[in-house]
Design a protein around this motif. Structure first.
Motif, mmCIF file in Angstrom:
data_model
loop_
_atom_site.group_PDB
_atom_site.id
_atom_site.type_symbol
_atom_site.label_atom_id
_atom_site.label_comp_id
_atom_site.label_asym_id
_atom_site.label_seq_id
_atom_site.Cartn_x
_atom_site.Cartn_y
_atom_site.Cartn_z
ATOM 1 N N ASP A 9 0.804 -1.230 0.000
ATOM 2 C CA ASP A 9 0.000 0.000 0.000
ATOM 3 C C ASP A 9 0.836 1.278 0.000
ATOM 4 N N VAL A 10 2.153 1.155 0.115
ATOM 5 C CA VAL A 10 2.991 2.356 0.150
ATOM 6 C C VAL A 10 3.963 2.349 -1.020
ATOM 7 N N GLU A 11 4.323 3.535 -1.441
ATOM 8 C CA GLU A 11 5.310 3.740 -2.503
ATOM 9 C C GLU A 11 6.317 4.767 -2.002
ATOM 10 N N VAL A 12 7.442 4.858 -2.670
ATOM 11 C CA VAL A 12 8.391 5.924 -2.374
ATOM 12 C C VAL A 12 7.641 7.236 -2.575
ATOM 13 N N GLY A 13 7.704 8.106 -1.604
ATOM 14 C CA GLY A 13 6.997 9.383 -1.663
ATOM 15 C C GLY A 13 5.695 9.394 -0.886
ATOM 16 N N THR A 14 5.227 8.220 -0.442
ATOM 17 C CA THR A 14 4.006 8.180 0.371
ATOM 18 C C THR A 14 4.213 9.045 1.612
ATOM 19 N N GLU A 15 3.308 9.981 1.827
ATOM 20 C CA GLU A 15 3.419 10.888 2.967
ATOM 21 C C GLU A 15 2.603 10.369 4.142
ATOM 22 N N GLN A 110 12.300 5.141 0.845
ATOM 23 C CA GLN A 110 12.877 4.025 0.113
ATOM 24 C C GLN A 110 12.138 2.747 0.477
ATOM 25 N N LYS A 111 11.975 1.848 -0.492
ATOM 26 C CA LYS A 111 11.431 0.512 -0.242
ATOM 27 C C LYS A 111 12.597 -0.469 -0.307
ATOM 28 N N LEU A 112 12.681 -1.328 0.694
ATOM 29 C CA LEU A 112 13.749 -2.318 0.781
ATOM 30 C C LEU A 112 13.158 -3.721 0.647
ATOM 31 N N ASP A 113 14.012 -4.715 0.656
ATOM 32 C CA ASP A 113 13.553 -6.104 0.651
ATOM 33 C C ASP A 113 12.904 -6.448 1.986
ATOM 34 N N ASP A 114 12.245 -7.602 2.024
ATOM 35 C CA ASP A 114 11.662 -8.146 3.252
ATOM 36 C C ASP A 114 10.601 -7.223 3.863
ATOM 37 N N ASN A 115 9.820 -6.568 2.992
ATOM 38 C CA ASN A 115 8.713 -5.688 3.409
ATOM 39 C C ASN A 115 9.155 -4.507 4.277
ATOM 40 N N LYS A 116 10.386 -4.074 4.129
ATOM 41 C CA LYS A 116 10.877 -2.943 4.909
ATOM 42 C C LYS A 116 10.859 -1.664 4.076
ATOM 43 N N VAL A 117 10.604 -0.560 4.769
ATOM 44 C CA VAL A 117 10.670 0.768 4.156
ATOM 45 C C VAL A 117 11.494 1.685 5.049
ATOM 46 N N VAL A 118 12.090 2.690 4.429
ATOM 47 C CA VAL A 118 12.792 3.738 5.162
ATOM 48 C C VAL A 118 11.862 4.939 5.207
ATOM 49 N N VAL A 119 11.578 5.406 6.419
ATOM 50 C CA VAL A 119 10.725 6.574 6.614
ATOM 51 C C VAL A 119 11.608 7.729 7.092
ATOM 52 N N ALA A 120 11.574 8.822 6.346
ATOM 53 C CA ALA A 120 12.280 10.044 6.755
ATOM 54 C C ALA A 120 11.295 10.906 7.530
ATOM 55 N N LEU A 121 11.722 11.387 8.687
ATOM 56 C CA LEU A 121 10.859 12.190 9.554
ATOM 57 C C LEU A 121 11.299 13.644 9.558
ATOM 58 N N THR A 122 10.322 14.518 9.707
ATOM 59 C CA THR A 122 10.582 15.935 9.925
ATOM 60 C C THR A 122 9.931 16.300 11.252
ATOM 61 N N ALA A 123 10.703 16.897 12.142
ATOM 62 C CA ALA A 123 10.190 17.305 13.451
ATOM 63 C C ALA A 123 10.491 18.780 13.659
ATOM 64 N N ARG A 124 9.441 19.534 13.965
ATOM 65 C CA ARG A 124 9.576 20.985 14.139
ATOM 66 C C ARG A 124 8.880 21.428 15.425
ATOM 67 N N SER A 125 9.475 22.415 16.059
ATOM 68 C CA SER A 125 8.853 23.054 17.214
ATOM 69 C C SER A 125 9.181 24.534 17.151
ATOM 70 N N ASN A 126 8.175 25.353 17.363
ATOM 71 C CA ASN A 126 8.367 26.802 17.331
ATOM 72 C C ASN A 126 9.038 27.253 16.028
ATOM 73 N N ASP A 127 8.542 26.709 14.902
ATOM 74 C CA ASP A 127 9.055 27.045 13.565
ATOM 75 C C ASP A 127 10.525 26.709 13.362
ATOM 76 N N GLN A 128 11.030 25.752 14.123
ATOM 77 C CA GLN A 128 12.433 25.375 13.996
ATOM 78 C C GLN A 128 12.538 23.858 13.889
ATOM 79 N N LYS A 129 13.390 23.390 12.979
ATOM 80 C CA LYS A 129 13.620 21.960 12.844
ATOM 81 C C LYS A 129 14.424 21.490 14.062
ATOM 82 N N VAL A 130 13.908 20.495 14.776
ATOM 83 C CA VAL A 130 14.565 20.053 16.011
ATOM 84 C C VAL A 130 15.272 18.706 15.866
ATOM 85 N N LEU A 131 14.936 17.957 14.814
ATOM 86 C CA LEU A 131 15.634 16.702 14.520
ATOM 87 C C LEU A 131 16.067 16.734 13.063
ATOM 88 N N THR A 132 17.276 16.260 12.791
ATOM 89 C CA THR A 132 17.736 16.120 11.413
ATOM 90 C C THR A 132 18.183 14.681 11.223
#
Length: 141
Positions: A9-15, A110-132
């Motif tokens: 059900d997911v593809e690269v770019g799925t938000e 990214q989609k990997l083998d064995d039903n694995k995906v890489v999820v990139a996260l964006t975390a913001r607080s007070n208009d500032q990126k807090v995790l990279t």
């Protein structure tokens, strides 16, 4: 528990829709008790400002944990996270009045083998990126 999100059900770019987590001082005190990290920058404003911080700040590991929570809520299975890492780029400032809002969103990178995906996260607080470089490898159903 089985992951409710299916690999097919997911593809690269799925938000993954953004979620906002409210953080207040009580959350920080509770986390301090659970983690054993009682550094006063996480609960005493006078100390935090004395050492040059703008106010009390959330524990970095607490902030990271909210990213993990975001992913496990999405996939529906805490055991589905195979790998997870972040870099801390800014503190989450938690004023006494009103606390802080931490907004986290994600995208399948990214989609990997064995039903694995890489999820990139964006975390913001007070208009500032807090995790990279926040990424989780997740095994889907």
């Amino acid at each position: 528990m089985t992951a409710k999100v299916k690999y097919s059900d997911v593809e690269v770019g799925t938000e993954i829709p953004a979620q906002t987590y409210q953080i207040d001082r009580l959350n920080l005190v509770m986390y301090a008790g659970a983690s054993g990290d009682f550094n006063p920058i996480h609960w005493r404003e006078s100390f935090a400002t004395q050492v040059g911080l703008p106010n009390v700040i959330a524990h970095g590991m607490y902030t990271m944990a909210q990213g993990g929570r975001f992913v496990t809520d999405w996939v529906g299975d805490p055991g589905a996270v195979v790998d997870y890492g972040v870099r801390f780029s800014a503190p989450v400032v938690v004023p006494d009045e009103g606390g802080a809002a931490l907004e986290i969103s994600g995208k399948v990178e990214q989609k990997l083998d064995d039903n694995k995906v890489v999820v990139a996260l964006t975390a913001r607080s007070n208009d500032q990126k807090v995790l990279t470089r926040a990424k989780a490898v997740v095994r889907l159903a």
